[in-house]
Design a protein around this motif. Structure first.
Motif, PDB file in Angstrom:
ATOM      1  N   TRP A  33       0.944  -1.093  -0.083  1.00  0.00           N
ATOM      2  CA  TRP A  33       0.165  -0.014  -0.209  1.00  0.00           C
ATOM      3  C   TRP A  33       0.945   1.246   0.214  1.00  0.00           C
ATOM      4  CZ3 TRP A  33       0.692  -3.086   4.221  1.00  0.00           C
ATOM      5  CH2 TRP A  33       1.432  -2.388   5.331  1.00  0.00           C
ATOM      6  N   ASN A  44      -0.359   6.457   4.015  1.00  0.00           N
ATOM      7  CA  ASN A  44      -1.543   7.263   4.045  1.00  0.00           C
ATOM      8  C   ASN A  44      -1.346   8.621   4.339  1.00  0.00           C
ATOM      9  OD1 ASN A  44      -0.709   6.769   6.540  1.00  0.00           O
ATOM     10  ND2 ASN A  44      -2.698   6.321   7.532  1.00  0.00           N
ATOM     11  N   ASP A  63      -2.126   1.283  17.418  1.00  0.00           N
ATOM     12  CA  ASP A  63      -2.916   1.136  16.185  1.00  0.00           C
ATOM     13  C   ASP A  63      -4.286   2.473  16.305  1.00  0.00           C
ATOM     14  OD1 ASP A  63      -4.752   0.377  13.941  1.00  0.00           O
ATOM     15  OD2 ASP A  63      -4.828  -1.608  15.015  1.00  0.00           O
ATOM     16  N   SER A  66      -5.882   2.947  11.308  1.00  0.00           N
ATOM     17  CA  SER A  66      -5.173   3.476   9.550  1.00  0.00           C
ATOM     18  C   SER A  66      -4.545   2.108   9.338  1.00  0.00           C
ATOM     19  CB  SER A  66      -4.617   4.760   9.766  1.00  0.00           C
ATOM     20  OG  SER A  66      -3.227   4.374  10.389  1.00  0.00           O
ATOM     21  N   SER A  67      -3.949   2.064   8.133  1.00  0.00           N
ATOM     22  CA  SER A  67      -3.084   1.036   7.733  1.00  0.00           C
ATOM     23  C   SER A  67      -1.891   0.948   8.411  1.00  0.00           C
ATOM     24  CB  SER A  67      -2.940   1.136   6.104  1.00  0.00           C
ATOM     25  OG  SER A  67      -2.326   2.331   5.751  1.00  0.00           O
ATOM     26  N   THR A  68      -1.443   2.226   8.970  1.00  0.00           N
ATOM     27  CA  THR A  68      -0.131   2.340   9.722  1.00  0.00           C
ATOM     28  C   THR A  68      -0.088   1.782  11.140  1.00  0.00           C
ATOM     29  OG1 THR A  68       0.577   4.054   8.208  1.00  0.00           O
ATOM     30  CG2 THR A  68       1.819   3.946  10.258  1.00  0.00           C
TER      31      THR A  68
END
Length: 429
Positions: A202, A205, A273, A276-278
């Motif tokens: 990905w 973000n 966490d 998000s994707s990070t």
């Protein structure tokens, strides 16, 4: 909201923010509700808005320095608060407004964000903050002054020659914790590739506004935190908890392997966490004997070899024993042993302290003989070194007995105590 108990973020409600902040409302309307996280001004506006709306703080960061994502930073601070609260010397396991705590923000950055969040959310805390970059250091000082924190903060502009934990330069003897967001990258090309999303499934973000001095160091995050580990091996208990964020799970695992190699048995690992994707990871370690609760110390999604020994042991009561009877069993049994035991009826829990394995047959025989020979002499329970401290709680609705390891270095002693209580209920049932 009471900031002393504010929970971590699991997401951000952008629409709710538009009602709290006119600048963000303008931005939201301008982009028709589709925020461009690759735009630096969008990132800055969002960070300023969250700080104002959720924490009552102001921030001003130079264009060429890192503008921190607030949810990510707060979740790390919140994790540390849980770590500190669950390892209180009085075993309270909750926030104590009277407890004075001093932390060190290693590489505070232009925003001084960790220092400000710690000070704003915990009025009894003080903070030390360091940075090697002159521009970032001066900006951090301005942000602390802007929010009236200078009387509760000690600043030190460090150099590459100074230790990362410069106690002498800061004029402090001890710290309760360190907090650190280390440079994640080993060199400029490593940073460029990562920020472009190369090698990932990905794209990043959000845009990164950080300067190389903030983002790059020899060995990346692993190299930087290894330096902290090496300093901790000398300082030991002068810092109650050493902690750092890490950008890669593999880096966190490597630090845990390093700690185990050096005989460190008291550590904690968590995940940052925000939905998000990070994700980021955080590792903490201590040379002290106060044990954090499982929910803080054990990130269950990684292999057991990287997790500290569990500090909770649950016993499901047999049908023949009611919770009320279990309380009587526990009190009767522990009061018969040569240890400190205090039961609180209101909370259905008690705290005990033992100087050694006082439940072994040999010790109990000697203890009973001593009581008969010297009936009027106290055993001196309160003056001996504590090798094990524990909390026992009876949970009526679940019909369970919950044991918490609060203090101690001896895993075998803790396991032996858990076995004692468990066997006692099996026998009683």
């Amino acid at each position: 909201m009471d900031l002393t108990q504010r929970p971590p973020y699991d997401s951000v409600d952008f629409k709710a923010l538009t009602k709290k902040d006119p600048d963000f409302k303008t931005l939201w309307q301008k982009c028709s509700g589709k925020l461009d996280f690759q735009d630096s001004e969008t990132i800055k506006t969002l960070s300023r808005t969250i700080l104002r709306a959720d924490f009552g703080l102001q921030i001003d960061v130079p264009d060429d320095r890192l503008c921190p994502p607030i949810p990510n930073r707060w979740n790390y601070v919140s994790w540390i608060q849980g770590l500190i609260d669950s390892t209180s010397p009085n075993y309270s396991n909750t926030y104590d407004p009277e407890r004075e705590v001093t932390g060190l923000d290693i590489g505070t950055g232009a925003s001084a964000i960790y220092t400000m969040l710690c000070l704003q959310s915990r009025p009894s805390w003080t903070m030390c903050a360091t940075d090697v970059d002159k521009k970032s250091f001066e900006s951090a000082a301005r942000n602390l002054a802007l929010n009236n924190f200078m009387t509760r903060a000690k600043l030190f502009q460090s150099t590459e020659l100074n230790p990362l934990i410069p106690l002498q330069a800061l004029g402090v003897d001890r710290l309760d914790f360190t907090i650190c967001n280390p440079p994640f990258f080993t060199n400029a090309s490593d940073m460029t590739d990562s920020l472009k999303g190369e090698g990932k499934s990905w794209k990043p973000n959000a845009v990164c506004t950080g300067a190389e001095v903030e983002m790059i160091c020899e060995g990346g995050d692993l190299g930087f935190v290894t330096k902290i580990v090496n300093e901790s091996l000398v300082l030991k208990e002068k810092v109650r908890w050493y902690t750092s964020m890490l950008g890669k799970l593999e880096s966190a695992k490597s630090i845990i392997v390093l700690l185990k190699k050096h005989g460190v048995t008291n550590w904690a690992v968590g995940v940052i966490d925000t939905g998000s994707s990070t994700k980021r990871w955080v590792v903490a370690w201590s040379f002290g004997d106060l044990r954090p609760r499982n929910s803080i110390a054990r990130l269950e999604t990684i292999a057991n070899e990287y997790l500290p020994f569990p500090t909770v042991y649950n016993i499901h009561l047999p049908s023949t024993i009611t919770p009320a009877a279990a309380k009587d069993v526990i009190n009767t049994h522990l009061l018969s042993l040569d240890l400190n035991w205090n039961w609180d009826e209101q909370s259905s829990s008690g705290i005990g302290e033992a100087s050694q394995n006082v439940w072994s047959r040999a010790y109990r025989r000697a203890y009973e003989r001593s009581k008969k020979e010297n009936p009027g002499v106290s055993a001196g329970k309160d003056t001996r070194a504590i090798e094990l401290a524990f909390r026992i709680r009876v949970i009526d609705l679940a019909s369970e007995v919950e044991l918490h390891w609060l203090r101690g270095r001896d895993q075998v002693l803790w396991e032996s105590f858990c076995g004692l209580i468990h066997r006692h209920f099996k026998k009683s049932g």
